[in-house]
Design an enzyme around this catalytic site. Structure first.
Site, short mmCIF file in Angstrom:
data_model
loop_
_atom_site.label_atom_id
_atom_site.label_comp_id
_atom_site.label_asym_id
_atom_site.label_seq_id
_atom_site.Cartn_x
_atom_site.Cartn_y
_atom_site.Cartn_z
N ARG A 102 7.47 -16.33 -37.87
CA ARG A 102 6.52 -16.42 -38.97
C ARG A 102 5.17 -16.85 -38.39
O ARG A 102 4.79 -18.01 -38.44
CB ARG A 102 7.03 -17.44 -39.98
CG ARG A 102 6.34 -17.30 -41.33
CD ARG A 102 6.94 -18.25 -42.30
NE ARG A 102 7.19 -19.54 -41.68
CZ ARG A 102 7.89 -20.51 -42.22
NH1 ARG A 102 8.44 -20.35 -43.38
NH2 ARG A 102 8.07 -21.66 -41.62
N LYS A 114 24.51 -22.49 -29.05
CA LYS A 114 25.16 -23.67 -29.58
C LYS A 114 24.13 -24.49 -30.36
O LYS A 114 22.95 -24.33 -30.09
CB LYS A 114 25.82 -24.49 -28.49
CG LYS A 114 24.84 -25.00 -27.41
CD LYS A 114 25.50 -25.97 -26.52
CE LYS A 114 25.29 -27.39 -26.96
NZ LYS A 114 23.95 -27.94 -26.78
N HIS A 172 25.33 -22.54 -21.83
CA HIS A 172 24.58 -22.23 -20.60
C HIS A 172 25.22 -22.84 -19.34
O HIS A 172 24.94 -22.40 -18.24
CB HIS A 172 23.10 -22.60 -20.74
CG HIS A 172 22.80 -24.06 -20.59
ND1 HIS A 172 22.96 -24.96 -21.60
CD2 HIS A 172 22.33 -24.77 -19.54
CE1 HIS A 172 22.61 -26.16 -21.17
NE2 HIS A 172 22.22 -26.07 -19.92
N LYS A 222 25.82 -21.45 -14.88
CA LYS A 222 25.41 -22.16 -13.66
C LYS A 222 26.26 -21.68 -12.48
O LYS A 222 27.47 -21.56 -12.59
CB LYS A 222 25.53 -23.67 -13.84
CG LYS A 222 24.53 -24.22 -14.87
CD LYS A 222 24.59 -25.72 -14.94
CE LYS A 222 23.79 -26.25 -16.11
NZ LYS A 222 22.41 -26.60 -15.82
N GLU A 267 22.55 -37.68 -17.77
CA GLU A 267 21.14 -37.28 -17.83
C GLU A 267 20.28 -38.53 -17.77
O GLU A 267 20.64 -39.56 -18.33
CB GLU A 267 20.86 -36.55 -19.13
CG GLU A 267 21.60 -35.23 -19.25
CD GLU A 267 21.16 -34.48 -20.49
OE1 GLU A 267 20.24 -33.66 -20.39
OE2 GLU A 267 21.71 -34.75 -21.57
N ASP A 296 26.96 -32.48 -29.13
CA ASP A 296 25.91 -31.79 -28.37
C ASP A 296 26.45 -31.22 -27.06
O ASP A 296 26.17 -30.07 -26.73
CB ASP A 296 24.77 -32.78 -28.09
CG ASP A 296 23.57 -32.12 -27.40
OD1 ASP A 296 23.33 -30.92 -27.66
OD2 ASP A 296 22.88 -32.79 -26.62
N HIS A 325 29.94 -27.97 -23.25
CA HIS A 325 29.80 -27.98 -21.79
C HIS A 325 30.98 -28.68 -21.10
O HIS A 325 31.59 -28.15 -20.17
CB HIS A 325 28.51 -28.67 -21.35
CG HIS A 325 27.26 -28.11 -21.98
ND1 HIS A 325 27.14 -26.80 -22.34
CD2 HIS A 325 26.09 -28.70 -22.31
CE1 HIS A 325 25.93 -26.61 -22.87
NE2 HIS A 325 25.29 -27.74 -22.86
N LYS A 327 22.86 -39.99 -22.16
CA LYS A 327 21.42 -39.89 -21.93
C LYS A 327 20.93 -41.24 -21.44
O LYS A 327 21.56 -42.27 -21.68
CB LYS A 327 20.70 -39.54 -23.23
CG LYS A 327 21.17 -38.20 -23.83
CD LYS A 327 20.03 -37.27 -24.07
CE LYS A 327 20.47 -35.97 -24.69
NZ LYS A 327 20.12 -34.79 -23.91
C1 BG6 Z 1 21.91 -28.90 -23.85
C2 BG6 Z 1 21.90 -30.13 -24.72
O1 BG6 Z 1 22.95 -28.04 -24.25
O2 BG6 Z 1 22.09 -29.25 -22.49
C3 BG6 Z 1 20.83 -31.11 -24.24
O3 BG6 Z 1 21.63 -29.77 -26.07
C4 BG6 Z 1 20.98 -31.37 -22.76
O4 BG6 Z 1 20.90 -32.33 -24.98
C5 BG6 Z 1 21.05 -30.07 -21.98
O5 BG6 Z 1 19.86 -32.14 -22.33
C6 BG6 Z 1 21.32 -30.31 -20.51
O6 BG6 Z 1 21.26 -29.09 -19.82
P1 BG6 Z 1 21.05 -29.07 -18.25
O7 BG6 Z 1 21.20 -27.63 -17.88
O8 BG6 Z 1 19.67 -29.60 -18.00
O9 BG6 Z 1 22.09 -29.96 -17.66
#
Ligand code: BG6
Length: 521
Positions: A76, A184, A214, A218, A252, A271, A276, A374
């Protein structure tokens, strides 16, 4: 096989030949997709700017996009093709993995288009459908298009309905393939995942649905399969007879990075644990697939996901935490509840650690400890397989006190590689044995840099290869693991941990109770 005996394909795709970065004799030439369009819904979002647009440039730069390719943005915004092109260029330049090449962009930029409109705007979707039809004539794209839903799930029904109404999802009507890419979170719990899956499957046929996790894109995650199934060394000891426990860590150092609204309604378990971490567990624990195909791999992963059990005592074995203020990289950082747009009384977890079991002959009795958080001290993702200690040591006890478990550690990121930890004799006249490490580092062993996960996954979507995408049933099986955890946590507020430290003490106690300790990655 010596270099001279390698078969070099006689014809090299024009797009590869014309790319100065590619050696046309490269025998590992990946396939290039058929002419197609990639339609991105939500091009103005963060994911699109930081991951999707740069990945498309990187693919173009590696000669992996078809000569007839169109990138179509839908949002938009009062933009024309040129406005979108310059925004896409800025994003690609800022975040691309490969070197910037103005010629590559110049070629791509001629094929970047934009259709303005909101998701409930019938006229805009009619224009989009018409634009795709016209591409057949103008670009030789025979109806092939992938639709990337980089939008919040609440908007899925509207967008999918529009696609159904305009018959954009219909392969036969399009005269080519039509695929959809879903990001996701795949729902919020099992019930919503079932609704979402049904919604998508009603509009697209199941093989045309690509759910992106994702982590599966990797390089090191894929190496897990190579490590296990291309070697003789590891598989014989990859079971409860030899393995003491497995630790899967996704740590993280960042906070919630301005995503308060999404994150506070989601939390660490939904999340990243639901997707993952459980996918990493499935790849670590699965049986060898009968062939290296999407279906065979997904089948094996699904068997593991369905065999997962929670520890009956969740009070002790399902821990969640929330970061408090603290210090990170020499800077003072805010508590989670002091982050902008996070309610001061939020009970959302930013850390989760659980002990899971897998009820199969291979894994019965082996604890799988998973943790994610985190604002932990560093960014690291790894899978550590800890082996049982040798049943007998013929050396003097005092000299071998410090000997730990043999460990095989697969480092997903950063410093991608594999480390083997084992006992070795300390030089000297005593028979003293200590733990040492043997390291394989991707960066040192190979000259090629690993592609970004999104590069690999977008390419696979365009090729129609769903090997690295979880299917419906996997998503549902994962929610069956997470739902009871969420139900338990709903009445158990998270324990605070200081930002910059390794999570709540209850998580250390969880392993301590089992006579184990978390690795310090
Ligand atoms: C995402 C999460 O799927 O993966 C995020 O929503 C997270 O919260 C991220 O920070 C981490 O991805 P990567 O590839 O940086 O480890």
């Amino acid at each position: 096989m010596s270099e001279s005996t390698i078969d070099v394909p006689e014809t090299v795709p024009a797009v590869v030949e014309s790319n100065p970065l590619r050696d046309p004799r490269d025998r590992r030439l990946p396939r290039v997709p058929e002419p197609c369009a990639l339609v991105v819904f939500g091009v103005t979002g963060d994911l699109s700017r930081k991951k999707l647009l740069p990945a498309i440039y990187d693919l173009a730069n590696r000669g992996l996009l078809p000569a007839d390719f169109v990138l179509l943005g839908f949002a938009r915004r009062d933009w024309g093709d040129g406005d979108f092109e310059s925004i896409a260029k800025k994003a690609a330049k800022e975040h691309a993995r490969t070197e910037w090449n103005e010629d590559v962009w110049a070629r791509l930029s001629g094929d970047i288009m934009f259709v303005p409109g909101s998701f409930d705007d019938d006229e805009a979707f009619d224009t989009l459908a018409k634009t795709l039809d016209e591409l057949c004539l103008s670009h030789g794209i025979k109806g092939n298009a992938a639709f990337y839903l980089s939008i919040p799930p609440v908007l899925f029904p509207t967008v999918l309905q529009q696609m159904e109404r305009t018959r954009m999802a219909d392969n036969a009507a399009a005269g080519g393939w039509r695929r959809v890419v879903v990001e996701k979170p795949f729902g919020h719990d099992l019930a919503s995942a079932l609704t979402l899956n049904k919604l998508v499957d009603d509009v697209f046929t199941a093989p045309d649905v690509f759910r992106i996790d994702h982590y599966l894109g990797k390089e090191t995650v894929q190496n897990l399969m190579a490590l296990r199934f291309a070697n003789q060394l590891f598989e014989p000891v990859w079971n409860a007879n030899f393995v003491d426990s497995v630790q899967i860590t996704m740590a993280e150092d960042v906070g919630i990075a301005g995503r308060a609204t999404f994150y506070d309604a989601t939390g660490a378990a939904r999340d990243v644990l639901q997707n993952h971490l459980l996918q990493l567990l499935a790849l670590t624990a699965m049986e060898e697939p009968v062939e290296f195909t999407a279906e065979a791999i997904q089948t094996e992963k699904l068997k593991v996901l369905r065999a997962i059990t929670l520890h009956p005592d969740l009070e002790k074995y399902a821990i969640r935490g929330q970061y408090d203020q603290g210090w990170q990289a020499g800077e003072r950082v805010l508590a989670y509840t002091a982050e902008q747009d996070v309610p001061a009384n939020s009970n959302t977890e930013t850390y989760a650690a659980v002990r899971l079991g897998i009820d199969t002959r291979r894994w019965a009795g082996v604890p799988f400890y998973l943790r994610t958080g985190k604002r932990l001290p560093r960014r690291v993702t790894e899978i550590a397989v800890l082996f049982k200690k040798a049943p007998h040591l013929p050396f003097s006890h005092t000299d071998t006190e410090e000997l730990g478990n043999n460990q095989l550690v697969i480092r997903v990121q950063p410093d991608e590689g594999v480390t083997l930890k084992f006992g070795s004799k300390v030089p000297g006249s005593l028979m003293e044995v200590r733990d040492v490490s043997m390291d394989f580092l991707y960066g040192e062993a190979f000259t090629e840099a690993s592609p970004e996960a999104y590069e690999r996954l977008i390419l696979d979507v365009l090729l129609g290869d769903s090997t690295l995408f979880p299917r419906n049933a996997e998503v549902e099986a994962s929610w069956r693991v997470v739902d009871p955890l969420e139900a338990f946590w709903a009445t158990h507020p998270p324990e605070k941990y200081r930002a910059g430290e390794w999570g709540p003490t209850a998580a250390d106690e969880m392993l301590g109770r089992d006579g184990r300790a978390w690795r310090r990655p």
